[in-house]
Design a protein around this motif. Structure first.
Motif, PDB file in Angstrom:
ATOM      1  N   LEU A 175       0.864  -1.248  -0.250  1.00 43.32           N
ATOM      2  CA  LEU A 175       0.332   0.052   0.153  1.00 43.32           C
ATOM      3  C   LEU A 175       1.418   1.210   0.283  1.00 43.32           C
ATOM      4  O   LEU A 175       0.530   2.253  -0.437  1.00 43.32           O
ATOM      5  CB  LEU A 175      -1.124   0.235   0.793  1.00 43.32           C
ATOM      6  CG  LEU A 175      -1.584   1.270   1.165  1.00 43.32           C
ATOM      7  CD1 LEU A 175      -2.733   1.038   0.097  1.00 43.32           C
ATOM      8  CD2 LEU A 175      -2.865   1.263   2.628  1.00 43.32           C
ATOM      9  N   GLY A 176       2.258   0.867   0.944  1.00 41.22           N
ATOM     10  CA  GLY A 176       2.914   2.423   1.232  1.00 41.22           C
ATOM     11  C   GLY A 176       3.779   2.753  -0.284  1.00 41.22           C
ATOM     12  O   GLY A 176       3.721   3.558  -0.951  1.00 41.22           O
ATOM     13  N   GLY A 178       4.975   5.410  -5.390  1.00 40.11           N
ATOM     14  CA  GLY A 178       5.281   5.176  -6.480  1.00 40.11           C
ATOM     15  C   GLY A 178       4.323   4.660  -7.523  1.00 40.11           C
ATOM     16  O   GLY A 178       4.730   4.657  -8.620  1.00 40.11           O
ATOM     17  N   GLY A 179       3.287   4.526  -7.411  1.00 37.78           N
ATOM     18  CA  GLY A 179       2.376   4.466  -7.842  1.00 37.78           C
ATOM     19  C   GLY A 179       2.540   3.121  -8.488  1.00 37.78           C
ATOM     20  O   GLY A 179       2.740   1.879  -7.316  1.00 37.78           O
ATOM     21  N   GLU A 180       1.420   2.396  -9.611  1.00 38.64           N
ATOM     22  CA  GLU A 180       1.356   0.841  -9.802  1.00 38.64           C
ATOM     23  C   GLU A 180       2.811   0.437 -10.072  1.00 38.64           C
ATOM     24  O   GLU A 180       2.438  -0.772  -9.856  1.00 38.64           O
ATOM     25  CB  GLU A 180       0.739   1.047 -11.679  1.00 38.64           C
ATOM     26  CG  GLU A 180      -0.098  -0.351 -11.325  1.00 38.64           C
ATOM     27  CD  GLU A 180      -0.970  -0.648 -12.868  1.00 38.64           C
ATOM     28  OE1 GLU A 180      -0.938  -1.073 -13.482  1.00 38.64           O
ATOM     29  OE2 GLU A 180      -2.628   0.148 -12.284  1.00 38.64           O
ATOM     30  N   ILE A 201       4.143  -2.901  -7.752  1.00 40.27           N
ATOM     31  CA  ILE A 201       4.102  -5.022  -8.699  1.00 40.27           C
ATOM     32  C   ILE A 201       5.459  -5.483  -8.170  1.00 40.27           C
ATOM     33  O   ILE A 201       6.166  -6.240  -7.395  1.00 40.27           O
ATOM     34  CB  ILE A 201       4.112  -4.653  -9.822  1.00 40.27           C
ATOM     35  CG1 ILE A 201       2.448  -4.578 -10.628  1.00 40.27           C
ATOM     36  CG2 ILE A 201       5.014  -5.900 -10.870  1.00 40.27           C
ATOM     37  CD1 ILE A 201       2.189  -4.086 -11.597  1.00 40.27           C
ATOM     38  N   ALA A 202       6.113  -4.230  -7.912  1.00 34.74           N
ATOM     39  CA  ALA A 202       8.133  -4.593  -7.814  1.00 34.74           C
ATOM     40  C   ALA A 202       7.852  -4.430  -5.937  1.00 34.74           C
ATOM     41  O   ALA A 202       8.486  -6.027  -5.469  1.00 34.74           O
ATOM     42  CB  ALA A 202       8.510  -3.195  -7.566  1.00 34.74           C
ATOM     43  N   VAL A 203       7.603  -4.082  -5.040  1.00 35.22           N
ATOM     44  CA  VAL A 203       6.926  -4.576  -4.128  1.00 35.22           C
ATOM     45  C   VAL A 203       6.085  -5.772  -3.781  1.00 35.22           C
ATOM     46  O   VAL A 203       6.479  -6.781  -2.835  1.00 35.22           O
ATOM     47  CB  VAL A 203       6.686  -3.416  -2.636  1.00 35.22           C
ATOM     48  CG1 VAL A 203       6.544  -3.983  -1.681  1.00 35.22           C
ATOM     49  CG2 VAL A 203       7.614  -1.979  -2.783  1.00 35.22           C
ATOM     50  N   ALA A 204       5.053  -5.690  -4.022  1.00 36.12           N
ATOM     51  CA  ALA A 204       4.677  -6.775  -4.297  1.00 36.12           C
ATOM     52  C   ALA A 204       5.373  -8.365  -4.682  1.00 36.12           C
ATOM     53  O   ALA A 204       5.070  -9.686  -4.130  1.00 36.12           O
ATOM     54  CB  ALA A 204       3.498  -6.982  -4.348  1.00 36.12           C
ATOM     55  N   LEU A 205       6.089  -8.965  -5.805  1.00 33.53           N
ATOM     56  CA  LEU A 205       6.724  -9.809  -6.166  1.00 33.53           C
ATOM     57  C   LEU A 205       8.034  -9.744  -5.887  1.00 33.53           C
ATOM     58  O   LEU A 205       8.769 -10.718  -5.478  1.00 33.53           O
ATOM     59  CB  LEU A 205       6.743  -9.894  -8.187  1.00 33.53           C
ATOM     60  CG  LEU A 205       5.290  -9.232  -8.196  1.00 33.53           C
ATOM     61  CD1 LEU A 205       5.706  -9.457  -9.957  1.00 33.53           C
ATOM     62  CD2 LEU A 205       4.794 -10.570  -8.375  1.00 33.53           C
ATOM     63  N   GLY A 206       8.317  -8.268  -5.614  1.00 33.87           N
ATOM     64  CA  GLY A 206      10.135  -8.144  -5.370  1.00 33.87           C
ATOM     65  C   GLY A 206      10.617  -8.718  -3.800  1.00 33.87           C
ATOM     66  O   GLY A 206      11.472  -9.607  -3.197  1.00 33.87           O
ATOM     67  N   LEU A 207       9.442  -9.181  -2.968  1.00 27.80           N
ATOM     68  CA  LEU A 207       9.668  -8.753  -1.278  1.00 27.80           C
ATOM     69  C   LEU A 207       9.735 -10.168  -1.674  1.00 27.80           C
ATOM     70  O   LEU A 207      10.775 -10.346  -0.456  1.00 27.80           O
ATOM     71  CB  LEU A 207       8.621  -7.691  -0.797  1.00 27.80           C
ATOM     72  CG  LEU A 207       9.184  -8.041   0.702  1.00 27.80           C
ATOM     73  CD1 LEU A 207       9.835  -7.156   1.043  1.00 27.80           C
ATOM     74  CD2 LEU A 207       7.751  -7.935   1.672  1.00 27.80           C
ATOM     75  N   PRO A 208       8.910 -10.727  -1.338  1.00 30.72           N
ATOM     76  CA  PRO A 208       8.246 -12.195  -1.326  1.00 30.72           C
ATOM     77  C   PRO A 208      10.304 -12.757  -2.049  1.00 30.72           C
ATOM     78  O   PRO A 208      10.491 -14.259  -1.436  1.00 30.72           O
ATOM     79  CB  PRO A 208       7.369 -12.966  -1.932  1.00 30.72           C
ATOM     80  CG  PRO A 208       6.535 -11.710  -1.877  1.00 30.72           C
ATOM     81  CD  PRO A 208       7.515 -10.932  -2.520  1.00 30.72           C
ATOM     82  N   PHE A 209      10.372 -12.963  -3.119  1.00 31.61           N
ATOM     83  CA  PHE A 209      11.219 -13.027  -4.118  1.00 31.61           C
ATOM     84  C   PHE A 209      12.465 -12.569  -2.587  1.00 31.61           C
ATOM     85  O   PHE A 209      13.239 -13.473  -2.400  1.00 31.61           O
ATOM     86  CB  PHE A 209      11.419 -12.790  -5.708  1.00 31.61           C
ATOM     87  CG  PHE A 209      12.698 -13.062  -6.040  1.00 31.61           C
ATOM     88  CD1 PHE A 209      13.148 -14.544  -7.102  1.00 31.61           C
ATOM     89  CD2 PHE A 209      14.122 -12.546  -6.506  1.00 31.61           C
ATOM     90  CE1 PHE A 209      14.067 -14.617  -6.895  1.00 31.61           C
ATOM     91  CE2 PHE A 209      14.640 -12.898  -6.932  1.00 31.61           C
ATOM     92  CZ  PHE A 209      15.043 -13.983  -7.060  1.00 31.61           C
TER      93      PHE A 209
END
Length: 155
Positions: free
Chosen positions: A32-33, A38-40, A44-52
């Protein structure tokens, strides 16, 4: 011997909270932050990058038990533990100090293995090792005698 301060203990507890799968509990707030800031693309980068990134960090992180021995879990081998224990008790007897040896066991380990299988039992065994070794003092020693039992020598 240095006694850990309150700040050291707090930082250790805080560090534990932000390690491992529990970090993913913060994923919705971070996503959400990222979207707000930073927008969409950032979302996407955080939602996919953090678990990876977490999976990579878990795969390549050193075992906290490693370095203390060659046995499963990285603790002292039983022979090394026996020799060290003899030295501890001899020093305690000569110096008039107290020492203790305790056995710690996981309750219901066989039932866990029967119900949930090898993967769950291995996970519990690893967590058991990590928690015990992280809580003992630097000069105390530990060894694993089975998947669900450890011996800790306090001196």
């Amino acid at each position: 011997m240095r006694i850990p301060s309150v700040t050291d203990r707090f930082l250790r507890i805080l560090g534990t909270a932000f390690q491992g799968p529990s970090t993913l509990a913060f994923l919705p707030a971070l996503s959400l932050g990222a979207f707000w800031l930073g927008g969409e693309g950032a979302l996407i980068a955080v939602a996919l990058g953090l678990p990876f990134a977490l999976a990579c960090a878990q795969a390549f992180r050193p075992d906290p038990c490693q370095g203390k021995s060659v046995q499963v879990g990285g603790l002292m081998t039983n022979d090394m533990f026996d020799r060290a224990l003899d030295g501890i008790f001899a020093a305690a007897r000569d110096q008039g100090n107290s020492s203790a040896c305790i056995v710690i066991s996981v309750d219901g380990y066989t039932k866990l293995f029967d119900i949930h299988g090898q993967a769950a039992a291995n996970f519990v065994s690893e967590q058991f090792c990590n928690r015990v070794t992280s809580m003992i003092r630097d000069h105390d020693i530990a060894t694993r005698i089975s998947d669900d039992k450890m011996i800790v020598a306090l001196h």
